[in-house]
Structure formats: C-alpha cells, structure tokens
Design a protein around this motif. Sequence first.
Motif, PDB file in Angstrom:
ATOM      1  N   HIS A 114      -4.680  10.736   5.628  1.00 38.54           N
ATOM      2  CA  HIS A 114      -4.499  10.791   7.081  1.00 38.54           C
ATOM      3  C   HIS A 114      -4.683   9.437   7.739  1.00 38.54           C
ATOM      4  O   HIS A 114      -4.165   9.183   8.825  1.00 38.54           O
ATOM      5  N   LYS A 115      -5.419   8.522   7.098  1.00 35.72           N
ATOM      6  CA  LYS A 115      -5.631   7.190   7.670  1.00 35.72           C
ATOM      7  C   LYS A 115      -4.414   6.285   7.480  1.00 35.72           C
ATOM      8  O   LYS A 115      -4.287   5.263   8.157  1.00 35.72           O
ATOM      9  N   GLY A 137       8.864   8.979   1.195  1.00 36.43           N
ATOM     10  CA  GLY A 137       9.156   9.104   2.617  1.00 36.43           C
ATOM     11  C   GLY A 137       8.298   8.157   3.429  1.00 36.43           C
ATOM     12  O   GLY A 137       7.483   7.400   2.893  1.00 36.43           O
ATOM     13  N   HIS A 138       8.460   8.206   4.744  1.00 41.39           N
ATOM     14  CA  HIS A 138       7.675   7.356   5.633  1.00 41.39           C
ATOM     15  C   HIS A 138       6.267   7.892   5.837  1.00 41.39           C
ATOM     16  O   HIS A 138       5.348   7.125   6.123  1.00 41.39           O
ATOM     17  N   GLU A 139       6.086   9.195   5.714  1.00 38.54           N
ATOM     18  CA  GLU A 139       4.781   9.808   5.971  1.00 38.54           C
ATOM     19  C   GLU A 139       4.020  10.029   4.670  1.00 38.54           C
ATOM     20  O   GLU A 139       4.546  10.628   3.731  1.00 38.54           O
ATOM     21  N   GLY A 156       0.813  -1.213   0.000  1.00 35.67           N
ATOM     22  CA  GLY A 156       0.000   0.000   0.000  1.00 35.67           C
ATOM     23  C   GLY A 156       0.842   1.257   0.000  1.00 35.67           C
ATOM     24  O   GLY A 156       0.529   2.236  -0.691  1.00 35.67           O
ATOM     25  N   HIS A 157       1.949   1.234   0.755  1.00 33.10           N
ATOM     26  CA  HIS A 157       2.774   2.443   0.833  1.00 33.10           C
ATOM     27  C   HIS A 157       3.581   2.648  -0.447  1.00 33.10           C
ATOM     28  O   HIS A 157       3.688   3.780  -0.936  1.00 33.10           O
ATOM     29  N   THR A 216      -1.244  -1.365  11.271  1.00 35.16           N
ATOM     30  CA  THR A 216      -2.449  -1.686  12.036  1.00 35.16           C
ATOM     31  C   THR A 216      -3.650  -1.849  11.115  1.00 35.16           C
ATOM     32  O   THR A 216      -4.461  -2.771  11.283  1.00 35.16           O
ATOM     33  N   ALA A 217      -3.773  -0.975  10.118  1.00 37.68           N
ATOM     34  CA  ALA A 217      -4.901  -1.060   9.182  1.00 37.68           C
ATOM     35  C   ALA A 217      -4.874  -2.357   8.391  1.00 37.68           C
ATOM     36  O   ALA A 217      -5.928  -2.877   8.001  1.00 37.68           O
TER      37      ALA A 217
END
Length: 264
Positions: free
Chosen positions: A147-148, A140-142, A128-129, A157-158
Amino acid sequence: MSQNSIFPKVRTRFFPWTVDRGLWTENSIFPKAESPVFSGGQTCLLFVLVLAGLQATGFRPARQTPGYYGMEAKEFFALPAANAPINPQNPDYALLDAALFHVTNEARAKARRDPFAYSPILDASATGHSVAMIGRNFYGHENRLDHKSRTPPQRITAAGGQFRTTGENVAQVELIDSGGSYCPRKQPGGEYRYFKCNTQQVFAVFTYLGLARRISTGFMNSPPHRKNILNADFKVFGCAVRIVKNPYRSQNAPFARITQNFGG
C-alpha cells in the motif's frame, strides 16, 4: 500443452491511466480482465500525472552521473558489452537500464526534443517497481501488494521526487525476437529452449541494445506512450528493466518487465 506447440501471436492492447483530482480513473476501451499487449510478445501500459495549479516544492533536475549515464549516446552504443547478447540468468542490469536510457534519448533526438537528464530519484522509483513486478509476479501501474508503493506518485515521492508533473510507462517484452510464435522444447537438463517452428533454429536472445530498441519501438508505436517520451514538460528520466526469475524453466519464453518514470 505439448512441447512443440506453436505459441500464437499476441494482440495489441494497452491501458492508459490518468489521475483526476486524486482519484484513479481508467481510460481504456478494453475490458479490464484482458491483458494489454503489443504484437511480438510485448505489452505496454501508460500512466500520466499532472499536478495542475500546485506549486512544486523542489523540482530538482538531477546532474548526469559518472559511468554509462555520463557517456555520449554514440560512445555508449559503440561499447562491445552493449552489443553483446544478454545472459537472462546473469544480466548486467546497470548496462541494460543505461541502454534503455540512451535509446529513449535517441528517440527524443529524432523528434527534435532536448535529451532527458538522468535522475537517480526516478531511477530508484522505476527500479523498485520493476523489481516488485518480477518478484511479486504482477504487471501494471498499481502494486496492490504494497500500500505504500501502490501508485506511481507514491513510489516517486517515496524515492524523493518533488515534481510538478510525472509520468510512467510500463511494458513487458520477450527476450527473444520470435514475433510472438515459437516452439518450446525441453532440454535434457530440464531447461527449455525456444525454436522457430518451421526451421527448428533456436531463437537468439537480444543484445542489450537490441532489447532496449525493441522496448523503445513498442512505446513509440503507441501514441499515449510516445506522448510521454516526447513530452517537452518532462526534463528528467529514470528507467529499469528486470528479467523474470528462473528463465528457461517454463514453456513461456523469458521476458522482462520495464518501468519508465518521467519528471518535470
């Protein structure tokens, strides 16, 4: 920029990230505006989360799945498909992700660490990332566009992860072994090809295993990322490599963005 310009070698940079009592802190010694990069067209980021003193509500080591992840490393490394060049316009992502998985476990074995078990949960969070980084054009990591799924803990966790400790490595790597210098040249059909500036030979695209080894070498040459890979507390692992959209349509060589997620 002219079509025959030489792209300079990139400089070494990385940003390690940690979480302290739920607050994001950046431990990089470099200015935030600078891109974290390894020489040879590779960049690399690190995230580690340790939930100290919290009871895990269900650490679930994932069983090995059929297919590539059920193979022994030597068996996988001998596959003709794994040793074939990547087609950036039509990559086999299942093969590419599995190549990085097995190469990562190879690095663990060389350091006398137990191999990671494959985790479909961490595979999903990593996928997903990587898909988001390519699709929404950030690195990046963010993920500040969702926001979810903004932080590594949120994404894991998701996906269903419940671990005592998690980690994330992120990288960006070119698909050609140029050393960071090449001369792009536009072809009659509008696509670019990338040449050695001194010989005018075209740079070949990595094989599936070749790219996986390039990614792994970059991580292992960076102490914080190496620490994640060799961390004995991490037992399960998932990773995803995704390639830029419309490769060959830019003077910049095609590249991939990579996410590794760890759990223990």
